[in-house]
Write an enzyme that holds these catalytic residues in place. Sequence first.
Site, PDB file in Angstrom:
ATOM      1  N   HIS A  59      91.177  33.774  37.284  1.00  0.00           N
ATOM      2  CA  HIS A  59      91.358  35.213  37.024  1.00  0.00           C
ATOM      3  C   HIS A  59      90.023  35.950  37.135  1.00  0.00           C
ATOM      4  O   HIS A  59      89.900  36.957  37.843  1.00  0.00           O
ATOM      5  CB  HIS A  59      91.955  35.381  35.626  1.00  0.00           C
ATOM      6  N   GLU A  60      89.017  35.443  36.453  1.00  0.00           N
ATOM      7  CA  GLU A  60      87.715  36.113  36.461  1.00  0.00           C
ATOM      8  C   GLU A  60      86.993  35.942  37.789  1.00  0.00           C
ATOM      9  O   GLU A  60      86.263  36.829  38.223  1.00  0.00           O
ATOM     10  CB  GLU A  60      86.850  35.588  35.305  1.00  0.00           C
ATOM     11  N   HIS A  63      88.188  38.687  40.005  1.00  0.00           N
ATOM     12  CA  HIS A  63      87.490  39.948  39.738  1.00  0.00           C
ATOM     13  C   HIS A  63      86.117  39.955  40.414  1.00  0.00           C
ATOM     14  O   HIS A  63      85.744  40.914  41.094  1.00  0.00           O
ATOM     15  CB  HIS A  63      87.291  40.124  38.222  1.00  0.00           C
TER      16      HIS A  63
END
Length: 257
Positions: A59-60, A63
Amino acid sequence: MAVTDTQRREERRISPVFWALVAVLGTSAWAVITDYGQSIRVGIFLFVVSGWVVSLCLHEYAHARTALHGGDITVGAKGYLRLNPFTYSHAVLSILLPVLFILMGGIGLPGGAVFIERGRIHGRWKHSLISAAGPLVNLACAIVLLVPLGLGLLDSVRIEFRAAVAFLGFLQVTATILNLLPVPGLDGYGIIEPWLSYNFRRQVEPFAQFGLLAVFGLLWIPEVNAVFFDGVYRLFSALGVSPVLASYGDSLFRFWK
């Protein structure tokens, strides 16, 4: 100073921490499928926790990688491209708190925190895409986990492992929905923020740090909780899996009960 090719490769080398998490995920999955060891429920616990933390890393990373292509070339030097959860801005909020939430209530709490230098990025669509990248990863994880279950591809595998996969997929669905809420501090607000007026953004900014706590508080209200989980169950069922299987996985996950 320009970044050399060697430095760039080092900044993007996958961390041993991430490989260790993947090893735990794979080993625990094998242990549950083959019924290896003394307690299958401990294996399910390790499978779900390691799988959840792996998804937080992805997820990160999404980003950070999107921000890199958007113009923030500092994310590599900060270690965000190595899939190491310990490089996040707040290790406790990034790892321990989300894991604590799944221990307490089976909710995929948004975790992780990468500091993006937004001033380096130009274009509202780029800012929106950076915020959307994380929840899209959770949605992709939910699809990867649940679609094979829905299609019956895992029917030959023992029910306990299927339940564990369903529960991990359930966490991904809750994380996707929570992350997409247009609440300051969550990715959903980050998606629409570039399109809001400057004055509105300035007024809302001080409350961003309390956004997640506010959402958690609202989920304690029975009516709000019912609406939220109704949405979760609808999306879950749309992927072809019964929520009952995830509930069974949740009960197996809590081996201490």
